[in-house]
Write a protein that holds these residues in place. Structure first.
Motif, PDB file in Angstrom:
ATOM      1  N   ALA A   1      10.423 -93.142 -22.925  1.00  0.00           N
ATOM      2  CA  ALA A   1      10.685 -93.121 -24.362  1.00  0.00           C
ATOM      3  C   ALA A   1       9.378 -93.309 -25.116  1.00  0.00           C
ATOM      4  O   ALA A   1       8.545 -94.136 -24.737  1.00  0.00           O
ATOM      5  N   ILE A   2       9.216 -92.530 -26.181  1.00  0.00           N
ATOM      6  CA  ILE A   2       8.056 -92.654 -27.063  1.00  0.00           C
ATOM      7  C   ILE A   2       8.569 -92.951 -28.457  1.00  0.00           C
ATOM      8  O   ILE A   2       9.365 -92.195 -29.012  1.00  0.00           O
ATOM      9  N   ILE A   3       8.129 -94.073 -29.019  1.00  0.00           N
ATOM     10  CA  ILE A   3       8.496 -94.456 -30.384  1.00  0.00           C
ATOM     11  C   ILE A   3       7.307 -94.088 -31.274  1.00  0.00           C
ATOM     12  O   ILE A   3       6.206 -94.608 -31.094  1.00  0.00           O
ATOM     13  N   GLY A   4       7.536 -93.211 -32.236  1.00  0.00           N
ATOM     14  CA  GLY A   4       6.436 -92.606 -32.972  1.00  0.00           C
ATOM     15  C   GLY A   4       5.937 -93.368 -34.172  1.00  0.00           C
ATOM     16  O   GLY A   4       5.582 -92.759 -35.194  1.00  0.00           O
ATOM     17  N   GLU A   5       5.885 -94.681 -34.079  1.00  0.00           N
ATOM     18  CA  GLU A   5       5.292 -95.471 -35.159  1.00  0.00           C
ATOM     19  C   GLU A   5       3.824 -95.087 -35.328  1.00  0.00           C
ATOM     20  O   GLU A   5       3.182 -94.625 -34.384  1.00  0.00           O
ATOM     21  N   PRO A   6       3.259 -95.298 -36.526  1.00  0.00           N
ATOM     22  CA  PRO A   6       1.871 -94.881 -36.757  1.00  0.00           C
ATOM     23  C   PRO A   6       0.867 -95.742 -35.992  1.00  0.00           C
ATOM     24  O   PRO A   6       0.662 -96.908 -36.315  1.00  0.00           O
ATOM     25  N   THR A   7       0.254 -95.153 -34.978  1.00  0.00           N
ATOM     26  CA  THR A   7      -0.751 -95.849 -34.167  1.00  0.00           C
ATOM     27  C   THR A   7      -2.045 -95.046 -34.057  1.00  0.00           C
ATOM     28  O   THR A   7      -2.881 -95.352 -33.208  1.00  0.00           O
ATOM     29  N   ASN A   8      -2.196 -94.012 -34.891  1.00  0.00           N
ATOM     30  CA  ASN A   8      -3.321 -93.079 -34.750  1.00  0.00           C
ATOM     31  C   ASN A   8      -3.326 -92.437 -33.370  1.00  0.00           C
ATOM     32  O   ASN A   8      -4.385 -92.114 -32.816  1.00  0.00           O
ATOM     33  N   LEU A   9      -2.118 -92.269 -32.811  1.00  0.00           N
ATOM     34  CA  LEU A   9      -1.929 -91.674 -31.483  1.00  0.00           C
ATOM     35  C   LEU A   9      -2.602 -92.482 -30.378  1.00  0.00           C
ATOM     36  O   LEU A   9      -2.931 -91.942 -29.318  1.00  0.00           O
ATOM     37  N   VAL A  10      -2.786 -93.766 -30.609  1.00  0.00           N
ATOM     38  CA  VAL A  10      -3.245 -94.682 -29.562  1.00  0.00           C
ATOM     39  C   VAL A  10      -2.003 -95.289 -28.908  1.00  0.00           C
ATOM     40  O   VAL A  10      -1.140 -95.833 -29.613  1.00  0.00           O
ATOM     41  N   PRO A  11      -1.848 -95.183 -27.592  1.00  0.00           N
ATOM     42  CA  PRO A  11      -0.646 -95.728 -26.953  1.00  0.00           C
ATOM     43  C   PRO A  11      -0.624 -97.256 -26.973  1.00  0.00           C
ATOM     44  O   PRO A  11      -1.579 -97.907 -26.541  1.00  0.00           O
ATOM     45  N   VAL A  12       0.453 -97.798 -27.479  1.00  0.00           N
ATOM     46  CA  VAL A  12       0.643 -99.247 -27.563  1.00  0.00           C
ATOM     47  C   VAL A  12       1.606 -99.668 -26.466  1.00  0.00           C
ATOM     48  O   VAL A  12       2.735 -99.176 -26.395  1.00  0.00           O
ATOM     49  N   ILE A  13       1.158-100.589 -25.613  1.00  0.00           N
ATOM     50  CA  ILE A  13       2.009-101.045 -24.506  1.00  0.00           C
ATOM     51  C   ILE A  13       2.337-102.535 -24.602  1.00  0.00           C
ATOM     52  O   ILE A  13       3.013-103.066 -23.729  1.00  0.00           O
ATOM     53  N   MET A  14       1.873-103.193 -25.658  1.00  0.00           N
ATOM     54  CA  MET A  14       2.207-104.603 -25.866  1.00  0.00           C
ATOM     55  C   MET A  14       2.259-104.901 -27.354  1.00  0.00           C
ATOM     56  O   MET A  14       1.422-104.410 -28.117  1.00  0.00           O
ATOM     57  N   HIS A  15       3.246-105.682 -27.742  1.00  0.00           N
ATOM     58  CA  HIS A  15       3.200-106.263 -29.086  1.00  0.00           C
ATOM     59  C   HIS A  15       3.950-107.587 -29.111  1.00  0.00           C
ATOM     60  O   HIS A  15       4.726-107.906 -28.201  1.00  0.00           O
ATOM     61  N   LYS A  16       3.675-108.352 -30.132  1.00  0.00           N
ATOM     62  CA  LYS A  16       4.306-109.660 -30.280  1.00  0.00           C
ATOM     63  C   LYS A  16       5.746-109.512 -30.776  1.00  0.00           C
ATOM     64  O   LYS A  16       6.135-108.467 -31.284  1.00  0.00           O
ATOM     65  N   GLY A  17       6.498-110.583 -30.611  1.00  0.00           N
ATOM     66  CA  GLY A  17       7.833-110.634 -31.179  1.00  0.00           C
ATOM     67  C   GLY A  17       7.790-111.138 -32.608  1.00  0.00           C
ATOM     68  O   GLY A  17       6.714-111.404 -33.167  1.00  0.00           O
TER      69      GLY A  17
END
Length: 382
Positions: free
Chosen positions: A164-180
């Motif tokens: 699954a790819i969630i297309g939030e704005p990341t400048n097309l940098v893959p994000v594999i971690m975020h805080k809760g």
């Protein structure tokens, strides 16, 4: 055969369909119009359409579109809502796309209605009979407030894609971690009275000052004891966001309330932070029996982590040309991950533009995003 709009036309229609999410009922809007627009477009392309009412919302819906059959495949996901806006701070109409200086301006251009315009173009020439695995498109409700749409979708396990790819704005940098993210309101119940006779009252503001001191000690404890250097803010955070209490200078304050938010690192359960908060307040609760309570303001969003060694993370680095990273904000990723699929957050536009006046999507994102989507669809569905 009906024709689908081109990229600019689809972006214009999406931005022109308001779908604001807000905890304030006066701002909050349903999202049925934009869901129906997306349903019509993807149905035209041969997708099977499933529109799901989201319980506990004000006329909100999820859309799941499916092309192809079989197990696994790819899910492209995004939210259909936007934040409220202050029109006086915009230099153009937020609900109309303005093309200027190699940018598309408009509310939701990058966060994140624009992602659906990209998906639509990437799907235009796909032939169902050529797919070996299904392609799913998910549009959720209320991401900007409660994440009710993603919660409902994950709880009901409608599909189980491979990735699954969630297309939030990341400048097309893959994000594999975020805080809760979690938010609570601490209330202090005092006893009001005349300020000239303080012995006959209990001042809630004075008790709250002790609560704040304890919370600041907890904030320091979190910073010292929990670290993840993948984040530019490596510790869990605790923010004192809003406070209210009292009604007049010559009255003993009878009630005081403090709103705070806490952001957990990956690997920290929500229950762990809540336990730390309870332990922090326990001595004061004993000192002032029955006067201090705390309650959840909104349902919490858990932290998220996708293994860097996973196929999806490796592929996303190759396709995007960027190394995987961690971010401090929260997304729907942990809920989508509960479907049992590898999950990343990666989409066009900058998070710096999200929730801002004059939000825009740069023209330079168009070719790169189309390339990313085509590569991912080819890998997981053909």
């Amino acid at each position: 055969m009906r024709q689908i709009p081109n990229f600019v036309q689809s972006l214009q229609q999406l931005i022109a369909s308001p779908s604001i999410s807000s905890t304030q009922e006066s701002w909050d809007q349903g999202n049925s119009d934009i869901i129906n627009i997306l349903a019509t477009w993807f149905e035209t392309l041969g997708f099977d359409i499933n529109i799901q009412p989201v319980p506990g919302t004000r006329n909100k819906f999820n859309l799941l579109a499916k092309l192809g059959s079989g197990e696994g495949g790819l899910l492209l996901a995004g939210h259909s809502d936007t934040v409220p806006f202050d029109e006086n701070r915009w230099q153009s109409d937020p609900l109309k796309v303005l093309s200027k200086e190699d940018k598309f301006y408009g509310l939701g251009t990058c966060d994140m209605k624009g992602f659906f315009a990209f998906i639509l173009q990437a799907c235009e020439h796909i032939k169902k009979q050529d797919l070996k695995k299904p392609l799913y498109i998910l549009a959720t409700a209320d991401e900007e407030t409660t994440m009710a749409g993603a919660r409902y979708f994950s709880e009901n396990q409608f599909v189980k894609p491979d990735a699954a790819i969630i297309g939030e704005p990341t400048n097309l940098v893959p994000v594999i971690m975020h805080k809760g993210h979690m938010s609570h309101r601490i209330k202090v119940q005092g006893k009001s009275g005349h300020s000239s006779t303080p012995e006959f009252g209990v001042n809630a503001i004075e008790i709250m000052s002790e609560v704040i001191t304890a919370l600041l000690q907890l904030k320091q404890t979190l910073s010292l004891n929990f670290q993840n250097e993948s984040f530019d803010v490596p510790s869990p955070t605790l923010n004192l966001g809003a406070i209210s209490g009292g009604d007049n200078a010559n009255r003993i304050c009878g009630q005081c309330a403090l709103d705070l938010d806490m952001r957990a690192l990956p690997g920290m359960a929500d229950s762990e932070l809540i336990q730390l908060l309870a332990e922090c307040l326990a001595p004061l609760a004993e000192k002032y029996p029955g006067r201090i309570t705390f309650d959840e303001l909104h349902p919490s969003s858990p932290s998220f982590e996708q293994a860097k060694e996973s196929e999806l993370a490796t592929l996303s680095e190759h396709v995007s040309g960027h190394q995987c990273c961690a971010v401090n904000y929260a997304t729907e990723a942990p809920f989508i991950q509960q479907l049992g699929c590898q999950t990343i957050v990666m989409g066009p536009g900058s998070i710096a533009q999200a929730h801002q006046p004059n939000e825009f999507l740069a023209f330079s994102e168009i070719t790169k995003t189309q390339h990313m989507l085509e590569k991912m669809i080819n890998h997981y569905c053909y």
